[in-house]
Design a protein around this motif. Structure first.
Motif, PDB file in Angstrom:
ATOM      1  N   ASP A  55       0.822  -1.216   0.000  1.00 43.21           N
ATOM      2  CA  ASP A  55       0.000   0.000   0.000  1.00 43.21           C
ATOM      3  C   ASP A  55       0.855   1.265   0.000  1.00 43.21           C
ATOM      4  O   ASP A  55       0.430   2.298  -0.533  1.00 43.21           O
ATOM      5  CB  ASP A  55      -0.926   0.010   1.222  1.00 43.21           C
ATOM      6  N   ALA A  56       2.058   1.191   0.571  1.00 47.02           N
ATOM      7  CA  ALA A  56       2.888   2.386   0.709  1.00 47.02           C
ATOM      8  C   ALA A  56       3.825   2.611  -0.472  1.00 47.02           C
ATOM      9  O   ALA A  56       4.253   3.747  -0.711  1.00 47.02           O
ATOM     10  CB  ALA A  56       3.707   2.302   1.999  1.00 47.02           C
ATOM     11  N   LEU A  57       4.148   1.562  -1.204  1.00 45.65           N
ATOM     12  CA  LEU A  57       5.174   1.655  -2.239  1.00 45.65           C
ATOM     13  C   LEU A  57       4.601   1.980  -3.610  1.00 45.65           C
ATOM     14  O   LEU A  57       3.444   1.680  -3.910  1.00 45.65           O
ATOM     15  CB  LEU A  57       5.952   0.336  -2.318  1.00 45.65           C
ATOM     16  N   GLU A  58       5.462   2.589  -4.444  1.00 53.50           N
ATOM     17  CA  GLU A  58       5.117   2.845  -5.832  1.00 53.50           C
ATOM     18  C   GLU A  58       5.640   1.705  -6.702  1.00 53.50           C
ATOM     19  O   GLU A  58       6.454   0.884  -6.276  1.00 53.50           O
ATOM     20  CB  GLU A  58       5.763   4.167  -6.292  1.00 53.50           C
ATOM     21  N   LEU A  59       5.172   1.659  -7.948  1.00 55.27           N
ATOM     22  CA  LEU A  59       5.747   0.698  -8.883  1.00 55.27           C
ATOM     23  C   LEU A  59       7.241   0.991  -9.057  1.00 55.27           C
ATOM     24  O   LEU A  59       7.638   2.153  -9.130  1.00 55.27           O
ATOM     25  CB  LEU A  59       5.037   0.775 -10.235  1.00 55.27           C
ATOM     26  N   PRO A  60       8.066  -0.038  -9.141  1.00 54.96           N
ATOM     27  CA  PRO A  60       9.517   0.182  -9.118  1.00 54.96           C
ATOM     28  C   PRO A  60      10.065   0.713 -10.434  1.00 54.96           C
ATOM     29  O   PRO A  60       9.500   0.523 -11.507  1.00 54.96           O
ATOM     30  CB  PRO A  60      10.065  -1.219  -8.833  1.00 54.96           C
ATOM     31  N   VAL A  61      11.201   1.365 -10.316  1.00 52.48           N
ATOM     32  CA  VAL A  61      12.037   1.753 -11.451  1.00 52.48           C
ATOM     33  C   VAL A  61      13.447   1.264 -11.135  1.00 52.48           C
ATOM     34  O   VAL A  61      13.969   1.525 -10.053  1.00 52.48           O
ATOM     35  CB  VAL A  61      12.045   3.283 -11.666  1.00 52.48           C
ATOM     36  N   TRP A  62      14.029   0.533 -12.067  1.00 56.96           N
ATOM     37  CA  TRP A  62      15.404   0.072 -11.883  1.00 56.96           C
ATOM     38  C   TRP A  62      16.298   0.824 -12.859  1.00 56.96           C
ATOM     39  O   TRP A  62      15.929   1.041 -14.019  1.00 56.96           O
ATOM     40  CB  TRP A  62      15.525  -1.424 -12.161  1.00 56.96           C
TER      41      TRP A  62
END
Length: 482
Positions: free
Chosen positions: A73-80
């Protein structure tokens, strides 16, 4: 607590007087006292080994799920990203539009499974379609030897103490949103336990299949090999050809106890649909144990895999092989870790890949030798071939050594078709398209032959051949233009 700032791509930077998403993100960052260059991925996930950062710390499964849900719920979709290299992001994934769906009825094995997997002897097979396990079989002889093969949900219910000892020993639950989603929402799953001293010749097959768009599949696999056991595991990740988005956020962990030996092969082909794959796979090798691991990454709209093989006890050894082939507009980002936590130990990493069309493929291999891992001997090599002027391939080997009595080296090459080799083969009677096909197939053959399983070898060869045939015109145009 600082509110999270959305990671944005360079193309999101707005021009003129109108504020775009990147400007808003940068403005928010500046209010926190941190000045961020426009377009930078402030919250991008860096590439590093997990190195015993597992979530198993006494929490129950219910507690792990709850903590993972809060992280989701707290995190955004990742970017690597890496400094100076292109990024892998999931900003085009419409996660809210995807769902796990109701569990399919038992016995509803997708057609893609039936027509893909070779008809051959096997010690067992478990198939998950969408959110549920639809098929489980176990050879009677393997069952008599004490082998357990069942869904992970059933394993927690029937073999709770055994599963709890290993579950999430090295897998984390909160590095990014999709990892947290897997830990919070997984269902079905696969559990394989090969007891001490058991020797099983035929492979165990673990299959995850996606049959239609709109699905979010959270595959979870746990494999444990007891002391001095010997066995094979083949994992298949498959999807039908369809239009629309789907997601596979997988987690795989394999633990080999003292003296155990395992040959692990993974075949991934998500078809022509818009399938996103963000998965983490971990293998731990115990004292005097050995693992031969060979993934074949052969298709997916966007694939980001973290693959980590850790030698955790003295005398452990491993061979980490792999191949990939991207086509069309596919995007592959593979990060493979050869981790040595103690010595003496051995390792050998060898990957090969190719890219056609407008695809992008990146392989980063890391040798990490921890303090005290003396007398470690390992080598990492990656070789890639560009088969189109619009394709892009990055081969990035690296070494991180914290011990002084070791030998560790690495190398990487990215090349094109050798016109002299094509001419030589033409002089021996082959036409140009056939010469190109033979060269590319020969490029992969040193790894395919190491599968040491004829039905699987033929399947991988056939998939490579189909990719070459589909990109025939593009490859021929590129070869002629040079």
């Amino acid at each position: 607590m600082r509110s999270p700032v959305r990671a944005v791509a360079e193309a999101d930077v707005a021009g003129g007087g109108e504020r775009g998403p990147a400007s808003e993100a940068n403005a928010a960052a500046e209010t926190d006292g941190v000045r961020v260059k426009p377009g930078r991925h402030r919250e991008a996930t860096l590439y590093k080994a997990l190195a015993k950062a597992g979530a198993r710390d006494g929490r129950t499964l219910e507690q792990l799920r709850a903590d993972a849900r809060r992280a989701y719920d707290a995190l955004e979709l990742p970017v690597w990203r890496r400094s100076g290299f292109w990024t892998t992001n999931l900003q085009s994934l419409d996660l809210d539009a995807l769902h796990s769906g109701p569990p399919p009825a038992p016995g509803e094995v997708p057609a893609v499974v039936s027509r893909t997997l070779p008809d051959r002897p096997r010690a067992g097979r478990i198939v998950q379609s969408g959110s549920g396990v639809v098929h489980v079989e176990l050879d009677a002889a393997a069952r008599e030897r004490g082998v357990i093969l069942c869904s992970l949900e059933e394993a927690f219910a029937e073999h709770g103490e055994l599963v709890a000892r290993w579950f999430s020993r090295r897998l984390t639950i909160d590095r990014h949103k999709l990892e947290a989603a897997n830990a919070a929402f997984w269902s079905g799953g696969a559990f394989l336990h090969v007891p001490p001293e058991a020797v099983i010749e035929d492979p165990f097959e673990i299959v995850y299949a996606i049959g239609h768009p709109g699905l979010a599949q959270y595959g979870r696999t746990l494999v444990v090999g007891g002391q001095t056991s010997e066995f094979r595991v083949h994992e298949y990740d498959l999807a039908e050809d369809f239009e629309g988005q789907a997601l596979h956020a997988g987690a795989f962990e394999l633990y080999l106890d003292d003296g155990a030996r395992c040959r692990l092969a993974q075949l991934q082909d998500w078809g022509s649909g818009e399938v996103f794959d963000a998965s983490t796979r971990i293998v731990e090798v115990g004292r005097d144990a050995y693992c031969h691991w060979l993934p074949s990454l052969l298709g997916g709209h966007l694939v980001r895999q973290h693959l980590e093989l850790a030698v955790s006890q003295p005398g452990g050894d491993m061979a980490f092989r792999g191949l990939f082939f991207t086509e069309g507009r596919e995007h592959l980002d593979a990060f493979a870790v050869d981790l040595h936590e103690t010595g003496p130990s051995g390792g050998d990493v060898h990957w090969r890949g190719a890219a056609t069309g407008e695809s992008r493929a990146s392989f980063e291999g890391l040798i990490q030798i921890d303090p005290g891992a003396q007398q470690t001997h390992t080598y990492l090599q990656i070789h890639a071939m560009m088969l189109s002027p619009r394709a892009r391939v990055d081969a990035i080997p690296s070494v991180l050594v914290s011990a002084d009595d070791v030998s560790a080296s690495h190398g990487g090459t990215v090349g094109e078709l050798d016109d002299a080799a094509i001419f030589y083969m033409q002089s021996r009677g082959l036409d140009r398209p056939t010469a190109v096909r033979v060269i590319v197939e020969g490029f992969f053959e040193p790894l395919i032959s190491q599968l040491q399983d004829e039905p699987l070898e033929e399947l991988v060869r056939a998939k490579v051949a189909r990719k070459l045939a589909a990109a025939h015109e593009d490859i021929e145009t590129y070869a002629v233009s040079r």
